[in-house]
Structures are given as C-alpha cells and as structure tokens.
Write an enzyme that holds these catalytic residues in place. Structure first.
Site, PDB file in Angstrom:
ATOM      1  N   HIS A 256       0.844  -1.196   0.000  1.00 29.45           N
ATOM      2  CA  HIS A 256       0.000   0.000   0.000  1.00 29.45           C
ATOM      3  C   HIS A 256       0.874   1.238   0.000  1.00 29.45           C
ATOM      4  O   HIS A 256       1.948   1.227   0.592  1.00 29.45           O
ATOM      5  CB  HIS A 256      -0.935   0.023   1.225  1.00 29.45           C
ATOM      6  CG  HIS A 256      -2.074   0.956   1.052  1.00 29.45           C
ATOM      7  ND1 HIS A 256      -2.009   2.286   1.387  1.00 29.45           N
ATOM      8  CD2 HIS A 256      -3.314   0.759   0.519  1.00 29.45           C
ATOM      9  CE1 HIS A 256      -3.163   2.866   1.090  1.00 29.45           C
ATOM     10  NE2 HIS A 256      -3.968   1.971   0.552  1.00 29.45           N
ATOM     11  N   GLU A 311      -7.858  -5.233  -0.710  1.00 23.49           N
ATOM     12  CA  GLU A 311      -8.371  -5.964  -1.866  1.00 23.49           C
ATOM     13  C   GLU A 311      -8.347  -7.475  -1.680  1.00 23.49           C
ATOM     14  O   GLU A 311      -9.114  -8.195  -2.306  1.00 23.49           O
ATOM     15  CB  GLU A 311      -7.584  -5.575  -3.132  1.00 23.49           C
ATOM     16  CG  GLU A 311      -7.524  -4.094  -3.399  1.00 23.49           C
ATOM     17  CD  GLU A 311      -8.882  -3.465  -3.689  1.00 23.49           C
ATOM     18  OE1 GLU A 311      -9.912  -4.077  -3.360  1.00 23.49           O
ATOM     19  OE2 GLU A 311      -8.907  -2.354  -4.222  1.00 23.49           O
TER      20      GLU A 311
END
Ligand code: COA
Length: 373
Positions: A256, A311
């Site tokens: 991320h 996700e």
C-alpha cells in the site's frame, strides 16, 4: 500542494507519484499509515462501520462536507427508476462490454446539469448500473431495482434476481461502508481535480471511476481470485509466489502507498466473512496463501513493509456473496461513490482550481533576451 517534510514543490522527484504530498484539506477521512488506522468522519473504521449503515454513512459524509442533502426515499426511487430507464436504452451497446466498461458508459449517460441533487442521483444510480452490467456480461436479462430497499439489498436483489438474506445484506453493507472513503487516493484526487474546474458532478465521478479501474487501485480484487485459482492448493503457494516475484510481478492484494502495517479494512472485511459464515475451503486456501505471501515478500523486499491490503479480503467477501469477479470493481464504485461525491462537495466549497506545476525536463529554449543574438 505542500510537501510534508517542508520541501518546496519543485523538489518533488518526478518518480515520487506525489507520495507524502498533502493535495487538499479534508474533514472526511484520515489514513494513519504508520498506526494502521483509518478514521472516517472522525470515527475509527471499526466503530464507524458498526454505528451506521452504508446509506447513513453517505449522508454523514455529505453533511461533513457541508451539504444538507439527504437520501429522501422519493428521490432515491426516482433516481433508481431513471437509471434503469437509461440502462434499458443502452442495452444493445452494453452487450460485448465488460462490467467495468459497461459501468463507465452507464455513468456517462446521466445528466449532471442539476448540481443540487446530482450526488443523490449518482449514489442511487450506481447500484442499478453495477448489478445490471454484471448481469448483461453474464448473458442474463436486466432486473428492475426495488425502489424502497437500502443500497446493499437493492444491488443484491437485482444481481441475483431474488430477495437476499439479511446476512448477505449485512455483509455487503459492511463492505460498502468500509470502502466509502479513504483519504486522498487516486480516484478521489481525480474527482476533486475535476470538481475544482466547476465541471458537473457526473463528469467528476466518471473520471474518478476511470482512475479506480486500474489494477494498482480498485482493479486488484479480481486478480486476487485469479491468483488463488492458479495456486490451487496451499502446498503450491510458496513455489507459485517465488516464481511470480522472480518474474518481477506484483502480488495482488499486498502493499500500500500509505499503510506501513496491515490495512485496517482487511480485518473488518475478514470479520464480515466470518459473520456471513463463509469461511469455506477457498478461505482456508486464502489464509495459507496470505501467510506465505507475507513471509516471501518480507524476504524479497526486507527494506519495505508489504502487508495485506483491503483488496485481498474484498475478493473473498464479494466471492462469498456470489458476485462475479468481473464485477468487483463496479461494486467497489458503489461504495466509493459516497466519498467521491462528498469530496466534490467539499472541493466546490473551497472553490479553488487545482492546477499544480511540473518540472520541465525537455529541451531548454533560449530566454527571450538571447533569441535576438
Ligand atoms: N508485490 C510485490 N512487490 C511489491 C508489491 C506487491 N504487491 N507492492 C510493492 N512492491 C514492491 C515494488 O515492486 C517496489 O519494488 P522496487 O523498489 O524494487 O521497484 C517496492 O515494493 C515499493 O513499491 P512501490 O511501487 O513504491 O509502492 P507504491 O506505494 O507505489 O505501491 C501499490 C502501492 C498498492 C500500488 C503496490 O503495493 C501494488 O502494486 N500492490 C499490488 C496491487 C494491489 O494490491 N493494489 C490494491 C491497492 S489497495
């Protein structure tokens, strides 16, 4: 824009991707990357999700952005009916498009001229479009929306052409609230740039949605399931992951830009999966792959923390709700449109055009006084 760390914009490295740059002031949400915390509307994520439904969350965000817009049942019903009329007309063109492409077309069909209720139109139309583009892509007929149910129930009812169970509604509602806003991510930034030009709301949301569809942003959950399918069994995970990284590929669902610890949204979605009672065989495989991926990524990139992101569990939860994987990004948009519209409202209140500069690295030209020489 101001660089945290006190540097001037001209010192931003061209490859930085604006990392660490504060591009706007917002009261909507805060991503605390080192602490692994997401605060939405002044409330830590797990509390925010527990305290309100997604439809309430939309109104909370609008209110923080400075709008008194509400989701009046009559206006929602009108917007859903209008969206369904649009998709009926677009049906011949939608055949042959993927759900992600189809949603882009459907959103563009909305009129954005009436700015005062455009946010209501957009959040109400999104589930109608997202469910039905998924149906069309799978060769099924359109299903008209229930005009009275909440967003999660409306979406699932159309997608599956049956009344969803309360457990399914709750699980999707949790997902939508979890992803409703997330600081200055790429799609939200896009929405704000477009809104800052005083373009209409629909244009801002079409642009934001385009940014969302990329695999580095909202397009990752579909490849997460593809990865699990390719790995097949837990004892194949290490070999598969090593080979993938050796080829220079990225593991979808990991890493991320802001979080340097586990993405807090992953745990909220893991909790929703548990509540849904959907921790089946695929879940067992996923947990084994996650463990193996984290170990391998740590070895592969010891200087960079690469943790599980939202996700990975999005893929598992949406799959457990029998949502086709090609429709995962459109479902993400059903949730994130709440934040996009709120950011557009906030940006329009600020009223200042977003227009950064660039470091010119092309061929130097002579200064005007040198041209006569
Ligand atoms: N798998 C393997 N390596 C990864 C990785 C992943 N998922 N994520 C980052 N890396 C590596 C990069 O290759 C890079 O290595 P390098 O310095 O040798 O080039 C290093 O870690 C730093 O990555 P960087 O591209 O600077 O991170 P970023 O902040 O730009 O990227 C993401 C953030 C999310 C785009 C990135 O982690 C990624 O591509 N993840 C996979 C896609 C995904 O899950 N997207 C959903 C995001 S919520």
């Amino acid at each position: 824009m101001s660089k945290i760390m006190n540097a001037t914009p001209s010192s931003v490295a061209p490859t930085s991707g604006l990392e660490g740059i504060a591009a706007a002031d917002t009261a909507l949400s805060q991503v605390l990357g080192q602490a692994g915390e997401l605060v939405i509307a002044g409330t830590p994520l797990h509390q925010f999700v527990a305290q309100q439904t997604f439809d309430e969350a939309i109104q909370t965000l609008w209110s923080i952005a400075g709008s008194d817009l509400t989701l009046e049942a009559e206006n929602v019903a009108h917007a859903r009916a209008l969206a369904f009329e649009n998709i009926e007309k677009l049906q011949p063109v939608l055949k042959g498009l993927s759900p992600a492409e189809g949603l882009r077309l459907c959103l563009s069909s909305l009129s954005g001229s009436n700015a005062s209720d455009a946010p209501v139109l957009l959040v109400s139309a999104m589930p109608v479009f997202a469910a039905n583009v998924a149906r069309l892509a799978d060769g099924h007929a359109l299903v008209a929306p229930d005009l009275k149910t909440n967003t999660a129930a409306c979406f699932l009812g159309m997608l599956h052409n049956r009344a969803p169970s309360q457990g399914e509604i709750n699980a999707l509602d949790t997902y939508l609230s979890t992803v409703c806003d997330h600081g200055m991510n790429a799609s939200t930034f896009t929405a704000r740039v477009i809104a800052s030009t005083q373009a209409d709301f629909v244009s801002a949301i079409v642009g934001a949605y385009g940014a969302l569809t990329g695999p580095l942003h909202g397009g990752a959950p579909e490849p997460v399931l593809d990865m699990l399918d390719s790995i097949g069994t837990a004892d194949n995970a290490a070999h598969w992951i090593d080979a993938e990284l050796a080829r220079g590929e990225r593991l979808m669902g990991f890493g991320h830009r802001v979080y340097r610890v586990r993405d807090p949204r992953a745990d909220v979605l893991a909790g929703a999966l548990k509540e849904l009672g959907a921790e089946g065989p695929r879940y067992g495989l996923a947990r084994a792959v996650e463990r193996c991926a984290l170990e391998t990524l740590q070895r592969h990139k010891p200087d960079r923390v690469l943790e599980t992101n939202v996700e990975f569990y999005t893929a598992l939860l949406l799959d457990a709700l029998h949502i086709p994987r090609a429709a995962f990004t459109p479902v993400f948009a059903v949730g994130r449109v709440a934040g996009w519209t709120a950011h557009c409202i906030e940006q329009q209140r600020i009223g200042r055009l977003i227009r950064p500069s660039a470091n010119y690295i092309g061929t130097p030209v002579k200064a005007p006084q040198d041209l006569s020489v």
